[in-house]
Design a protein around this motif. Structure first.
Motif, PDB file in Angstrom:
ATOM      1  N   SER A  33     -51.357  -8.440  25.102  1.00  0.00           N
ATOM      2  CA  SER A  33     -52.268  -8.125  24.473  1.00  0.00           C
ATOM      3  C   SER A  33     -53.294  -9.130  25.813  1.00  0.00           C
ATOM      4  O   SER A  33     -52.928 -10.043  26.303  1.00  0.00           O
ATOM      5  CB  SER A  33     -52.757  -8.496  23.203  1.00  0.00           C
ATOM      6  OG  SER A  33     -54.216  -8.356  23.095  1.00  0.00           O
ATOM      7  N   ASP A  61     -54.866   1.028  20.812  1.00  0.00           N
ATOM      8  CA  ASP A  61     -55.839   0.634  20.115  1.00  0.00           C
ATOM      9  C   ASP A  61     -55.893   1.967  19.354  1.00  0.00           C
ATOM     10  O   ASP A  61     -56.412   2.656  17.866  1.00  0.00           O
ATOM     11  CB  ASP A  61     -56.879   0.416  20.357  1.00  0.00           C
ATOM     12  CG  ASP A  61     -56.890  -1.684  20.080  1.00  0.00           C
ATOM     13  OD1 ASP A  61     -55.368  -1.717  19.955  1.00  0.00           O
ATOM     14  OD2 ASP A  61     -57.779  -2.130  20.833  1.00  0.00           O
ATOM     15  N   GLU A 138     -55.152 -16.099  27.131  1.00  0.00           N
ATOM     16  CA  GLU A 138     -55.453 -16.215  25.150  1.00  0.00           C
ATOM     17  C   GLU A 138     -56.758 -16.798  25.577  1.00  0.00           C
ATOM     18  O   GLU A 138     -58.415 -17.191  25.062  1.00  0.00           O
ATOM     19  CB  GLU A 138     -54.964 -17.637  25.361  1.00  0.00           C
ATOM     20  CG  GLU A 138     -53.281 -17.805  24.793  1.00  0.00           C
ATOM     21  CD  GLU A 138     -52.450 -18.711  24.444  1.00  0.00           C
ATOM     22  OE1 GLU A 138     -53.088 -19.567  24.346  1.00  0.00           O
ATOM     23  OE2 GLU A 138     -51.476 -18.476  24.202  1.00  0.00           O
ATOM     24  N   ASP A 141     -58.646 -13.462  25.151  1.00  0.00           N
ATOM     25  CA  ASP A 141     -59.110 -12.400  23.941  1.00  0.00           C
ATOM     26  C   ASP A 141     -59.980 -11.989  23.658  1.00  0.00           C
ATOM     27  O   ASP A 141     -60.621 -13.190  22.848  1.00  0.00           O
ATOM     28  CB  ASP A 141     -58.319 -14.577  22.909  1.00  0.00           C
ATOM     29  CG  ASP A 141     -57.953 -14.722  21.849  1.00  0.00           C
ATOM     30  OD1 ASP A 141     -57.095 -12.956  21.756  1.00  0.00           O
ATOM     31  OD2 ASP A 141     -57.684 -15.147  21.233  1.00  0.00           O
ATOM     32  N   LYS A 143     -60.518  -9.652  21.539  1.00  0.00           N
ATOM     33  CA  LYS A 143     -60.341  -9.449  20.151  1.00  0.00           C
ATOM     34  C   LYS A 143     -59.967 -11.092  19.196  1.00  0.00           C
ATOM     35  O   LYS A 143     -60.347 -10.587  18.021  1.00  0.00           O
ATOM     36  CB  LYS A 143     -59.883  -9.001  20.051  1.00  0.00           C
ATOM     37  CG  LYS A 143     -59.566  -7.454  20.541  1.00  0.00           C
ATOM     38  CD  LYS A 143     -58.712  -6.706  20.147  1.00  0.00           C
ATOM     39  CE  LYS A 143     -57.872  -5.008  21.441  1.00  0.00           C
ATOM     40  NZ  LYS A 143     -57.108  -4.608  21.416  1.00  0.00           N
ATOM     41  N   LEU A 145     -57.590 -12.255  19.357  1.00  0.00           N
ATOM     42  CA  LEU A 145     -55.892 -12.272  18.004  1.00  0.00           C
ATOM     43  C   LEU A 145     -55.149 -13.244  18.028  1.00  0.00           C
ATOM     44  O   LEU A 145     -54.349 -13.835  17.937  1.00  0.00           O
ATOM     45  CB  LEU A 145     -55.227 -10.430  19.154  1.00  0.00           C
ATOM     46  CG  LEU A 145     -56.276  -9.632  18.531  1.00  0.00           C
ATOM     47  CD1 LEU A 145     -55.738  -8.285  19.199  1.00  0.00           C
ATOM     48  CD2 LEU A 145     -56.572  -9.185  17.152  1.00  0.00           C
ATOM     49  N   TYR A 146     -54.790 -13.847  19.681  1.00  0.00           N
ATOM     50  CA  TYR A 146     -54.613 -14.940  19.777  1.00  0.00           C
ATOM     51  C   TYR A 146     -54.856 -15.964  19.201  1.00  0.00           C
ATOM     52  O   TYR A 146     -53.878 -17.591  18.038  1.00  0.00           O
ATOM     53  CB  TYR A 146     -54.562 -15.478  21.198  1.00  0.00           C
ATOM     54  CG  TYR A 146     -53.719 -14.786  22.109  1.00  0.00           C
ATOM     55  CD1 TYR A 146     -51.944 -14.988  22.135  1.00  0.00           C
ATOM     56  CD2 TYR A 146     -54.464 -13.483  22.739  1.00  0.00           C
ATOM     57  CE1 TYR A 146     -51.730 -14.097  23.714  1.00  0.00           C
ATOM     58  CE2 TYR A 146     -53.652 -13.269  23.896  1.00  0.00           C
ATOM     59  CZ  TYR A 146     -52.006 -12.406  23.906  1.00  0.00           C
ATOM     60  OH  TYR A 146     -51.361 -12.349  24.514  1.00  0.00           O
ATOM     61  N   LYS A 148     -55.507 -15.857  16.242  1.00  0.00           N
ATOM     62  CA  LYS A 148     -55.646 -15.658  14.675  1.00  0.00           C
ATOM     63  C   LYS A 148     -54.507 -15.474  14.601  1.00  0.00           C
ATOM     64  O   LYS A 148     -53.484 -15.857  13.734  1.00  0.00           O
ATOM     65  CB  LYS A 148     -55.731 -14.278  14.608  1.00  0.00           C
ATOM     66  CG  LYS A 148     -57.290 -14.238  13.834  1.00  0.00           C
ATOM     67  CD  LYS A 148     -58.387 -12.745  14.066  1.00  0.00           C
ATOM     68  CE  LYS A 148     -59.091 -12.786  13.904  1.00  0.00           C
ATOM     69  NZ  LYS A 148     -59.735 -11.171  12.851  1.00  0.00           N
ATOM     70  N   ALA A 149     -53.275 -15.484  15.235  1.00  0.00           N
ATOM     71  CA  ALA A 149     -51.446 -15.530  15.492  1.00  0.00           C
ATOM     72  C   ALA A 149     -51.314 -16.608  15.369  1.00  0.00           C
ATOM     73  O   ALA A 149     -50.665 -16.559  14.561  1.00  0.00           O
ATOM     74  CB  ALA A 149     -51.355 -14.519  16.442  1.00  0.00           C
ATOM     75  N   ILE A 154     -52.709 -13.542  11.929  1.00  0.00           N
ATOM     76  CA  ILE A 154     -51.763 -11.786  11.873  1.00  0.00           C
ATOM     77  C   ILE A 154     -50.584 -12.116  12.141  1.00  0.00           C
ATOM     78  O   ILE A 154     -49.639 -13.233  13.027  1.00  0.00           O
ATOM     79  CB  ILE A 154     -52.440 -11.512  13.646  1.00  0.00           C
ATOM     80  CG1 ILE A 154     -53.976 -11.076  13.611  1.00  0.00           C
ATOM     81  CG2 ILE A 154     -52.050 -10.428  13.906  1.00  0.00           C
ATOM     82  CD1 ILE A 154     -54.360 -10.950  14.910  1.00  0.00           C
ATOM     83  N   PHE A 157     -47.428 -10.608  16.258  1.00  0.00           N
ATOM     84  CA  PHE A 157     -48.036 -11.241  17.718  1.00  0.00           C
ATOM     85  C   PHE A 157     -47.478 -10.983  18.651  1.00  0.00           C
ATOM     86  O   PHE A 157     -46.398 -12.108  18.949  1.00  0.00           O
ATOM     87  CB  PHE A 157     -49.456 -11.535  17.367  1.00  0.00           C
ATOM     88  CG  PHE A 157     -50.035 -11.397  18.384  1.00  0.00           C
ATOM     89  CD1 PHE A 157     -50.683 -10.129  17.924  1.00  0.00           C
ATOM     90  CD2 PHE A 157     -50.306 -12.554  19.638  1.00  0.00           C
ATOM     91  CE1 PHE A 157     -52.439 -10.265  19.156  1.00  0.00           C
ATOM     92  CE2 PHE A 157     -51.447 -12.059  20.287  1.00  0.00           C
ATOM     93  CZ  PHE A 157     -51.847 -10.775  20.026  1.00  0.00           C
TER      94      PHE A 157
END
Length: 209
Positions: A33, A61, A138, A141, A143, A145-146, A148-149, A154, A157
């Motif tokens: 990602s 997506d 990262e 990033d 979105k 997402l990293y 949140k993971a 999340i 991931f």
């Protein structure tokens, strides 16, 4: 599996390619990602379309808004996600369209399945590893997402969760490191590969993004 079905043959891929004056194939972009897969896929699609080649982008997506909206991110769901996409990409390729699939597709076995589906049908499959150091991913990033993971928000991931590894391609047709190569350079590298292998026939001036 249904048994009361019959395959109805039609035009062959060779006939479609001759009528449309272009081959069909799948360019499969895999990577973490935020590696830049979707950006490169979009630019590649635009480049091919601007050069009068039918192309269509299948994005990880976007597909989950429709075809695969019933799937989550467990290993089983990830495998089914890629299986469906491989079948769809194969249909596009068979129609004499350049299918551009941009998916994390973390498991080597799933990517192998996608390749075998194409090659068993006599269709070209080009794997592109869109690589990036995870610290760069990262930092990008887009979105969040990293973050949140790592915070445990999340689960499953890829590249962060222990149970969601990314299995690096061993011998991809094209390798791109987006921490060192621009989008334009990435597209040019893919197009140059397709031209050098005789997969697409493009004049020299069209080999540059």
């Amino acid at each position: 599996m249904a048994t009361n079905i019959t395959w109805h043959p039609g035009l062959t891929h060779t006939e479609r390619a001759a009528l449309r004056r272009q081959p069909g194939l799948t360019v499969w972009l895999t990577g973490l990602s935020a590696s830049g897969k979707s950006t490169i896929a979009t630019a590649l699609e635009q480049h091919l379309l601007h050069n009068n080649l039918a192309a269509y982008r299948l994005d990880g997506d976007n597909i989950r808004f429709g075809l695969n909206k019933d799937l989550a991110f467990s290993p089983a769901d990830r495998a089914e996600n890629i299986r469906r996409i491989a079948e769809v990409a194969k249909l596009f390729a068979d129609s004499a369209t350049v299918a551009i699939a941009a998916f994390i597709s973390p498991y080597a076995a799933d990517r192998k399945l996608a390749r075998e589906l194409h090659e068993s049908a006599g269709l070209v499959f080009v794997e592109v590893h869109v690589d990036v150091p995870i610290d760069v991913a990262e930092e990008r990033d887009p979105k969040g997402l990293y973050k949140k993971a790592k915070a445990g928000i999340i689960k499953d991931f890829t590249g962060v969760s222990p149970d969601a590894p990314y299995e690096v391609p061993v011998n991809p047709e094209v390798y791109i490191d987006t921490s060192k190569e621009s989008v334009e350079e990435a597209v040019a590298k893919i197009v140059r590969y397709l031209a050098d292998k005789g997969i697409l026939k493009l004049p020299e001036e069209q080999l540059h993004a």
